[in-house]
Design an enzyme around this catalytic site. Structure first.
Site, PDB file in Angstrom:
ATOM      1  N   HIS A  50       3.919  61.874  79.267  1.00  0.00           N
ATOM      2  CA  HIS A  50       2.846  60.969  79.669  1.00  0.00           C
ATOM      3  C   HIS A  50       1.921  61.685  80.653  1.00  0.00           C
ATOM      4  O   HIS A  50       2.304  62.666  81.293  1.00  0.00           O
ATOM      5  CB  HIS A  50       3.436  59.704  80.300  1.00  0.00           C
ATOM      6  CG  HIS A  50       4.095  58.804  79.285  1.00  0.00           C
ATOM      7  ND1 HIS A  50       4.681  57.604  79.613  1.00  0.00           N
ATOM      8  CD2 HIS A  50       4.231  58.945  77.942  1.00  0.00           C
ATOM      9  CE1 HIS A  50       5.151  57.039  78.508  1.00  0.00           C
ATOM     10  NE2 HIS A  50       4.904  57.833  77.485  1.00  0.00           N
ATOM     11  N   GLU A 102       0.852  60.891  83.577  1.00  0.00           N
ATOM     12  CA  GLU A 102       1.343  60.918  84.959  1.00  0.00           C
ATOM     13  C   GLU A 102       2.380  62.027  85.124  1.00  0.00           C
ATOM     14  O   GLU A 102       2.372  62.764  86.116  1.00  0.00           O
ATOM     15  CB  GLU A 102       2.013  59.589  85.334  1.00  0.00           C
ATOM     16  CG  GLU A 102       1.162  58.357  85.137  1.00  0.00           C
ATOM     17  CD  GLU A 102       1.369  57.715  83.768  1.00  0.00           C
ATOM     18  OE1 GLU A 102       1.287  58.422  82.742  1.00  0.00           O
ATOM     19  OE2 GLU A 102       1.594  56.494  83.737  1.00  0.00           O
ATOM     20  N   CYS A 147       4.469  53.405  82.979  1.00  0.00           N
ATOM     21  CA  CYS A 147       5.732  52.909  82.438  1.00  0.00           C
ATOM     22  C   CYS A 147       6.835  53.154  83.477  1.00  0.00           C
ATOM     23  O   CYS A 147       6.616  53.798  84.500  1.00  0.00           O
ATOM     24  CB  CYS A 147       6.061  53.620  81.126  1.00  0.00           C
ATOM     25  SG  CYS A 147       6.553  55.332  81.329  1.00  0.00           S
ATOM     26  N   CYS A 166       7.664  57.008  84.185  1.00  0.00           N
ATOM     27  CA  CYS A 166       6.694  57.667  85.058  1.00  0.00           C
ATOM     28  C   CYS A 166       6.775  57.109  86.472  1.00  0.00           C
ATOM     29  O   CYS A 166       6.581  57.841  87.442  1.00  0.00           O
ATOM     30  CB  CYS A 166       5.278  57.498  84.508  1.00  0.00           C
ATOM     31  SG  CYS A 166       5.009  58.462  83.015  1.00  0.00           S
TER      32      CYS A 166
HETATM   33 ZN   LIG Z   1       4.802  56.824  81.411  1.00  0.00          ZN
END
Ligand SMILES: [Zn+2]
Length: 139
Positions: free
Chosen positions: A68, A70, A96, A99
């Protein structure tokens, strides 16, 4: 709009532009980490360095090893001489839970995002850790 919010929107727009680097088809996410008024890291969702630039498998599902935005921004700092302690994370999409764990451990103190995600357990975890979370939807 106050100056601080205007600046937040400016960074969010930059994160949105940065998301355009992503070759993922399902969703393009961009993130910036800002500390002491400087952008110290950036990331967008994608496969690890050295892997094929394709996020989805033949069925259109996102591959399990896609990072992801992040996570890419946070791990990029690990290879630099900088650190994210006390920094703000600007991200196009609500983080999420995976992360969010990294965000907490990276010492990030504030998270600002644009688009809501269907799950909110990530933000709940961030708030539980005392991180300031701000949702600034597109104007
Ligand atoms: Zn994430």
């Amino acid at each position: 709009m106050d100056k601080k919010t205007a600046l937040d929107y400016r960074y969010l727009r930059m994160a949105g532009i940065w998301a355009e680097n992503s070759y993922c088809r399902r969703r393009q996410v961009g993130a910036l980490i800002v500390k002491d008024k400087s952008i110290i890291s950036d990331g967008y969702n994608g496969t690890p360095a050295g892997f094929e630039n394709v996020c989805e498998d033949e069925t259109g599902q996102t591959k399990p090893y896609v990072l992801h935005a992040e996570a890419n921004a946070i791990t990029k700092i690990a290879r630099s001489g900088n650190n994210s302690d006390g920094a703000t994370l600007y991200v196009t999409d609500e983080p999420c839970i995976e992360c969010s764990k990294l965000i907490i451990q990276a010492g990030i103190k504030r998270v600002v995002y644009t688009r809501s995600y269907r799950l909110h357990d990530g933000v709940a975890l961030l708030q539980r850790a005392g991180i300031i979370v701000e949702h600034l939807p597109e104007l």
